[in-house]
Design an enzyme around this catalytic site. Structure first.
Site, PDB file in Angstrom:
ATOM      1  N   ASP A  22       2.857  -0.056  11.724  1.00 56.31           N
ATOM      2  CA  ASP A  22       2.866  -1.535  12.502  1.00 56.31           C
ATOM      3  C   ASP A  22       4.278  -2.102  12.198  1.00 56.31           C
ATOM      4  OD1 ASP A  22       2.727  -1.666   9.809  1.00 56.31           O
ATOM      5  OD2 ASP A  22       1.027  -3.195   9.924  1.00 56.31           O
TER       6      ASP A  22
ATOM      7  N   ASP B  70       5.744  -4.468   6.116  1.00 58.02           N
ATOM      8  CA  ASP B  70       6.254  -5.723   6.492  1.00 58.02           C
ATOM      9  C   ASP B  70       6.245  -6.558   5.226  1.00 58.02           C
ATOM     10  OD1 ASP B  70       3.696  -5.973   6.914  1.00 58.02           O
ATOM     11  OD2 ASP B  70       3.823  -6.882   8.987  1.00 58.02           O
TER      12      ASP B  70
ATOM     13  N   THR C  55       4.635   2.932   5.532  1.00 58.59           N
ATOM     14  CA  THR C  55       3.131   2.395   5.530  1.00 58.59           C
ATOM     15  C   THR C  55       2.540   3.310   6.561  1.00 58.59           C
ATOM     16  OG1 THR C  55       1.769   0.756   6.549  1.00 58.59           O
ATOM     17  CG2 THR C  55       3.967   0.664   7.112  1.00 58.59           C
TER      18      THR C  55
ATOM     19  N   GLY D 121       0.832  -1.221   0.102  1.00 57.49           N
ATOM     20  CA  GLY D 121       0.085  -0.050   0.105  1.00 57.49           C
ATOM     21  C   GLY D 121       0.780   1.238   0.055  1.00 57.49           C
TER      22      GLY D 121
ATOM     23  N   ARG E 230      -5.041  -1.792   9.001  1.00 55.82           N
ATOM     24  CA  ARG E 230      -4.757  -3.307   8.820  1.00 55.82           C
ATOM     25  C   ARG E 230      -4.907  -3.790  10.348  1.00 55.82           C
ATOM     26  NH1 ARG E 230      -2.711  -5.852   4.408  1.00 55.82           N
ATOM     27  NH2 ARG E 230      -2.046  -4.163   3.564  1.00 55.82           N
TER      28      ARG E 230
ATOM     29  N   ASP F  87       0.159   2.422   8.349  1.00 56.44           N
ATOM     30  CA  ASP F  87      -0.182   1.843   9.812  1.00 56.44           C
ATOM     31  C   ASP F  87       0.595   1.930  10.795  1.00 56.44           C
ATOM     32  OD1 ASP F  87      -2.011   0.695   7.951  1.00 56.44           O
ATOM     33  OD2 ASP F  87      -1.251  -1.172   7.489  1.00 56.44           O
TER      34      ASP F  87
ATOM     35  N   ARG G 123       1.162  -5.126  -4.842  1.00 55.61           N
ATOM     36  CA  ARG G 123       1.620  -6.310  -4.188  1.00 55.61           C
ATOM     37  C   ARG G 123       1.739  -7.574  -4.929  1.00 55.61           C
ATOM     38  NH1 ARG G 123      -2.945  -3.984  -0.784  1.00 55.61           N
ATOM     39  NH2 ARG G 123      -2.040  -2.948   0.994  1.00 55.61           N
TER      40      ARG G 123
HETATM   41  O1  F6P Z   1      -1.575  -1.028   4.807  1.00 58.95           O
HETATM   42  C1  F6P Z   1      -1.774  -0.080   4.327  1.00 58.95           C
HETATM   43  C2  F6P Z   1      -3.457  -0.251   4.110  1.00 58.95           C
HETATM   44  O2  F6P Z   1      -3.938   0.929   3.998  1.00 58.95           O
HETATM   45  C3  F6P Z   1      -4.024  -0.760   5.385  1.00 58.95           C
HETATM   46  O3  F6P Z   1      -4.036   0.083   6.409  1.00 58.95           O
HETATM   47  C4  F6P Z   1      -5.270  -1.249   4.629  1.00 58.95           C
HETATM   48  O4  F6P Z   1      -5.682  -2.250   5.524  1.00 58.95           O
HETATM   49  C5  F6P Z   1      -4.746  -1.603   3.549  1.00 58.95           C
HETATM   50  O5  F6P Z   1      -3.521  -1.232   3.190  1.00 58.95           O
HETATM   51  C6  F6P Z   1      -5.745  -1.550   2.285  1.00 58.95           C
HETATM   52  O6  F6P Z   1      -5.375  -2.175   1.118  1.00 58.95           O
HETATM   53  P1  F6P Z   1      -5.942  -1.749  -0.379  1.00 58.95           P
HETATM   54  O7  F6P Z   1      -5.369  -0.410  -0.729  1.00 58.95           O
HETATM   55  O8  F6P Z   1      -5.371  -2.945  -1.252  1.00 58.95           O
HETATM   56  O9  F6P Z   1      -7.382  -1.843  -0.091  1.00 58.95           O
END
Ligand code: F6P
Length: 321
Positions: free
Chosen positions: A130, A104, A126, A12, A172, A128, A73
């Site tokens: 995390d 991560d 990120t 992300g 997340r 997050d 990803r």
């Molecule tokens: O890891 C970053 C993040 O924005 C999280 O907070 C969220 O769960 C996820 O990515 C959303 O991913 P996507 O953009 O694939 O919907």
């Protein structure tokens, strides 16, 4: 000394990734390195989708959200075939080392590539926050500011209508964004995955207690790992009589111009990554600890626990009543 390096953004996206790319490219060029910008994360590496960057390729991006290298990803990269393709491309291009900017999941890829002989330095990018080894990740501060601004707006209309706003924020599996946004926005209740909760006790009863002291509008902050805000709003309305609305903030949290803090953090981390690669050092994660830029072995970094500051949670509960 390494002569050729690559830089990619993976997972992300996060505000500040561009500032990190800029720092990597500028620091690499200043050292006389050839720097490849790899498109769409590990996909671009496997598919040989990259271009040589120079000092001017990264002009006017420090202020921009997203990532000029795009992000993705990749499931293929997790396979042996994908890994072999990536290594082959690195060998063909003469890439001696890589800077990987991501979360991560991206770190695991960087660890695997490092163990297979392509030294990688990973930067935590990120929203997050995390990453266990790191006090703050690139993008977290901006996302916090965005959430605060959005919730302040929701609060205005909540106040006008004597309502309760139940707001879901990203993160997340981690509750950093929800906890700290909850504190910054004065939420009456904060629901995060790290702290077990009882909805009746921690939301309904808390709201009723504050009602008795004269409070008539409310914000309830919910981490996406808990979810279910629409149902929560219905239950709150039924049990407290306060008209309630649910908002899922969604991807607005991931965009926008990075804050000064994120730009500086990303610049410091990107610069540090290149200094490591310059000395032939790979398999490292760059982090910030107590305002110092440090680095850790990726395997050790991935094993580090992520822990929410429970005192912060306790404090929030005591003062948001
Ligand atoms: O890891 C970053 C993040 O924005 C999280 O907070 C969220 O769960 C996820 O990515 C959303 O991913 P996507 O953009 O694939 O919907």
């Amino acid at each position: 000394m390494m002569k050729t390096i690559g830089v990619l953004t993976s997972g992300g996206d996060a505000p500040g990734m561009n500032a990190a790319i800029r720092a990597v490219v500028r620091a690499g060029c200043e050292l006389g390195m050839k720097v490849y910008g790899i498109r769409r994360g590990y996909n671009g590496l496997m598919e040989n989708d990259m271009y040589e960057m120079n000092l001017r390729s990264v002009s006017d991006i420090i202020n921009r959200g997203g990532t000029i290298l795009y992000s993705a990803r990749s499931d293929r990269f997790k396979t042996d075939e994908g890994m072999q393709a990536a290594i082959r491309v690195c060998r063909e291009r003469g890439i001696d080392g890589l800077v990987v900017i991501g979360g991560d999941g991206s770190f695991r890829g960087a660890r695997d590539l490092s163990l297979k002989g392509i030294p990688c330095v990973a930067l935590p990018g990120t929203i997050d926050n995390d990453i266990g080894c790191c006090d703050a990740t690139i993008g977290y501060d901006t996302a916090m500011e965005t959430i605060m601004e959005m919730v302040d707006r929701i609060r205005d209309t909540t106040e006008s209508h004597d309502r309760c706003a139940v707001v879901e924020v990203m993160g997340r599996g981690a509750g950093y964004l929800a906890l700290n946004a909850g504190i910054a926005c004065g939420a009456t209740s904060i629901l995060i995955p790290e702290v077990p909760y009882d909805f009746e006790r921690d939301v309904i009863q808390r709201m009723m207690r504050t009602q008795r002291s004269g409070k008539v509008h409310f914000v309830i902050m919910v981490s996406e790992a808990i979810g279910g805000v629409a149902e929560m709003a219905k239950r709150i309305q039924k049990e407290t009589g306060v008209e309630s609305r649910a908002t899922v903030l969604g991807h607005v949290q991931r965009g926008g111009s990075p804050t000064a803090r994120d730009r500086i953090l990303a610049s410091r981390m990107g610069y540090h990554a290149v200094q490591l690669l310059k000395d032939g050092i790979g398999n490292r994660v760059v982090a910030i600890k107590k305002e110092e830029i440090v680095d850790y072995d990726i395997v050790e970094a991935l094993a580090m626990e992520n822990s929410i500051d429970l005192d912060m949670y306790k404090m929030a509960m005591e003062i948001s009543i």
